[in-house]
Motif scaffolding. Structure first.
Motif, PDB file in Angstrom:
ATOM      1  N   LEU A  65       0.825  -0.924  -0.224  1.00 60.54           N
ATOM      2  CA  LEU A  65      -0.260  -0.255   0.278  1.00 60.54           C
ATOM      3  C   LEU A  65       1.016   0.976  -0.364  1.00 60.54           C
ATOM      4  O   LEU A  65       0.351   2.450  -0.361  1.00 60.54           O
ATOM      5  N   ILE A  66       2.027   1.138   0.865  1.00 61.89           N
ATOM      6  CA  ILE A  66       2.906   1.947   0.917  1.00 61.89           C
ATOM      7  C   ILE A  66       3.741   2.246  -1.216  1.00 61.89           C
ATOM      8  O   ILE A  66       3.686   3.524  -1.655  1.00 61.89           O
ATOM      9  N   ALA A  67       4.255   0.624  -1.783  1.00 62.17           N
ATOM     10  CA  ALA A  67       4.308   0.558  -2.755  1.00 62.17           C
ATOM     11  C   ALA A  67       3.500   2.097  -3.972  1.00 62.17           C
ATOM     12  O   ALA A  67       3.516   2.337  -4.858  1.00 62.17           O
ATOM     13  N   GLY A  68       1.886   1.450  -3.347  1.00 58.14           N
ATOM     14  CA  GLY A  68       1.213   1.802  -4.440  1.00 58.14           C
ATOM     15  C   GLY A  68       1.171   3.449  -4.422  1.00 58.14           C
ATOM     16  O   GLY A  68      -0.318   3.834  -4.649  1.00 58.14           O
ATOM     17  N   GLY A  69       1.500   3.840  -3.377  1.00 62.24           N
ATOM     18  CA  GLY A  69       1.209   5.038  -2.967  1.00 62.24           C
ATOM     19  C   GLY A  69      -0.096   5.585  -1.996  1.00 62.24           C
ATOM     20  O   GLY A  69      -0.481   6.506  -1.772  1.00 62.24           O
ATOM     21  N   ALA A  70      -1.193   4.542  -1.507  1.00 57.58           N
ATOM     22  CA  ALA A  70      -2.150   4.808  -0.733  1.00 57.58           C
ATOM     23  C   ALA A  70      -1.957   5.064   0.857  1.00 57.58           C
ATOM     24  O   ALA A  70      -2.933   4.927   1.293  1.00 57.58           O
ATOM     25  N   LEU A  71      -0.677   4.807   1.135  1.00 56.74           N
ATOM     26  CA  LEU A  71      -0.466   5.302   2.588  1.00 56.74           C
ATOM     27  C   LEU A  71       0.990   5.560   2.477  1.00 56.74           C
ATOM     28  O   LEU A  71       1.003   5.733   2.078  1.00 56.74           O
ATOM     29  N   ALA A  72       0.681   7.114   3.705  1.00 55.39           N
ATOM     30  CA  ALA A  72       2.154   7.385   3.958  1.00 55.39           C
ATOM     31  C   ALA A  72       3.395   6.207   3.993  1.00 55.39           C
ATOM     32  O   ALA A  72       3.608   5.243   4.525  1.00 55.39           O
ATOM     33  N   ASN A  73       4.122   7.114   3.108  1.00 46.70           N
ATOM     34  CA  ASN A  73       5.979   6.153   3.451  1.00 46.70           C
ATOM     35  C   ASN A  73       6.751   6.626   4.650  1.00 46.70           C
ATOM     36  O   ASN A  73       7.291   7.838   4.532  1.00 46.70           O
ATOM     37  N   PRO A  74       7.184   5.913   5.790  1.00 47.03           N
ATOM     38  CA  PRO A  74       7.993   6.421   6.785  1.00 47.03           C
ATOM     39  C   PRO A  74       9.382   6.902   6.289  1.00 47.03           C
ATOM     40  O   PRO A  74       9.579   7.737   7.605  1.00 47.03           O
ATOM     41  N   LEU A  75       9.722   6.448   5.082  1.00 47.00           N
ATOM     42  CA  LEU A  75      11.489   7.490   4.808  1.00 47.00           C
ATOM     43  C   LEU A  75      11.185   8.967   4.554  1.00 47.00           C
ATOM     44  O   LEU A  75      12.056   9.533   4.698  1.00 47.00           O
TER      45      LEU A  75
END
Ligand SMILES: *Cc1c(COP(=O)(O)O)cnc(C)c1O
Length: 443
Positions: free
Chosen positions: A232-242
């Protein structure tokens, strides 16, 4: 093309010359059928189970069909201890190529300075980070298991819990949200070397900036274990901690990311050397190069626009499923969801424990897992709830309309967990729906 071998893949290849087709894959299924019919039957049985039921376990998914090819490929034969360009065995021209591809793609997709794609699975992935950054006895502040954390976040039954000093924060009250102020207070008291967030059963988005601030306040490294939500992070649906300045992000590759079983460690460049040495030779010997090949393919596919749409749909589906369940009287931990997963308190909602609920739903063709709820008064094998999620159904192409139907079936089944005829009738309806939503690569 030999008859009966990987029919779906064969159909996709059409009449192309078999020259472009891996000899090992053509032969292996036919051989397995004759050499070991028991195992072959189990493979077919599992394939059928996965096709004909609704897979709602939030940590599970259907891999990209390409991954069956890499998993079964000759890369499984190859020893590749070391890293691209510095291996302990010869014959690495193709292993180096796939591992370098996987690393580059991981860095680009997650905006990471460094990536290690060798962890054999999620557990050794986290262990490697601990050994890279800590000495035995050091303190880690992490989420409590029954509040959503993972076994590898220092549960007393895990080896890690015996080697390092895990202090575990909890969610608060009936809401079940993380109390960031309380996490900060605990951090000030126990002075952890790592502040760890991430979860297996927390249905809310995490405020990574708050965690980064907590880490900064006490001089700790910030680590996020996004094993469940990596896709979901890879797909941009959730925030990326990096993006919030985290030092380390770990993720499995086989959950929302739809890859082979494996793990990845993404980090700042300054930690690269320590992390690579902790994975190999610290924790592991030869990497599973067939999985590394699958991770490379997965990261290519996960960068495509279709995967962005997939990730967004997973979250939309979960929200609709949660809303429907609530409207039909279910009590959910935190009252809803912002990611792909939902935890139902079945004791409060239906007066049955999670084991009874899981068994009833299984008979109805709906696969979920029993789940402890925060500070569960019941034992883990008969806990107070169940956990479910939408990654696998969304892979089949299901949308909001189907989520409403799934919620209706679930509630019917949970209201009559002892009525086998009713449960089997639901399963028949489930089969009809499944037939309309083929599993990529299996149908
Ligand atoms: C699934 C998971 C893991 C462990 O993965 P395995 O591949 O089962 O070892 C680690 N952390 C979290 C948060 C997970 O959800």
């Amino acid at each position: 093309m030999r008859a009966g071998v990987l029919p779906a893949a064969a159909a996709r290849l059409g009449t192309k010359s078999t020259h472009h087709w891996s000899a090992a894959m053509q032969i292996s299924f036919d051989l397995l059928r004759s050499s070991d019919p028991d195992v072959f039957d189990a493979v077919l049985g599992e394939e059928r189970r996965q096709r004909e039921g609704l897979e709602l376990i939030p940590s599970e998914n259907y891999a990209f069909p390409e991954v069956y090819a890499t998993n079964g490929s000759v890369f499984a034969n190859k020893y590749a201890e070391g890293y691209p360009g510095r291996r302990y065995y010869g014959g690495q021209q193709f292993t180096d190529r796939i591992e370098s591809l996987a690393i580059e793609r991981a860095k680009r997709l997650f905006r990471a300075e460094h990536a290690n794609v060798q962890p054999l699975s999620g557990s050794p992935m986290n262990q490697a980070v601990y050994f890279a950054c800590l000495t035995p006895g050091d303190t880690v502040l992490a989420m409590d298991l029954s509040h959503g954390g993972h076994l590898t976040h220092g549960a007393p039954v895990s080896c890690m819990g015996r080697i390092f000093n895990f202090v575990r924060y909890k969610t608060v009250g009936l809401d079940g949200y993380i109390d960031y102020d309380a996490v900060l207070e605990t951090a000030k008291q126990v002075k952890p070397k790592i502040v760890l967030c991430g979860h297996s059963s927390y249905p809310r988005e995490i405020d990574y900036a708050r965690f980064r601030a907590i880490g900064d306040a006490v001089g700790a490294l910030c680590m996020a274990d996004v094993s469940h939500v990596g896709g979901l992070i890879a797909g941009g649906a959730l925030a990326n901690p990096l993006d919030a300045g985290f030092d380390i992000v770990t993720t499995t590759t086989h959950k929302s990311l739809r890859g082979p079983r494996g793990g990845m460690i993404l980090s700042k460049a300054s930690l690269a050397q320590k992390i690579d040495s902790a994975v190999f030779p610290g924790m592991q010997g030869g990497p599973h190069m067939n999985a590394v090949a699958g991770i490379a393919v997965t990261l290519k596919l996960a960068a495509e626009p279709a995967f962005k749409e997939y990730a967004a749909q997973v979250v939309r589906n979960a929200r609709v499923l949660a809303e429907e369940l609530v409207s039909q009287g279910c009590t959910l931990i935190t009252g809803g969801t912002e990611n792909h997963l939902i935890v139902i308190n079945t004791v409060q909602s239906f007066d049955i424990d999670g084991r009874v609920a899981e068994t009833a739903l299984d008979l109805a063709g709906l696969t979920v897992n029993k789940q402890v709820i925060p500070d569960d008064p019941r034992p883990p094998l008969k806990p107070s709830g169940i956990r479910l999620g939408t990654p696998a159904l969304t892979t089949r192409g299901m949308k909001e309309e189907q989520m409403k139907q799934v919620a209706a079936w679930m509630v019917q089944a949970l209201r009559s967990p002892a009525d086998e005829a009713r449960l089997r009738a639901i399963h028949n309806e489930v089969r009809v729906l499944c037939a309309q939503f083929p599993v990529p690569g299996l149908d």
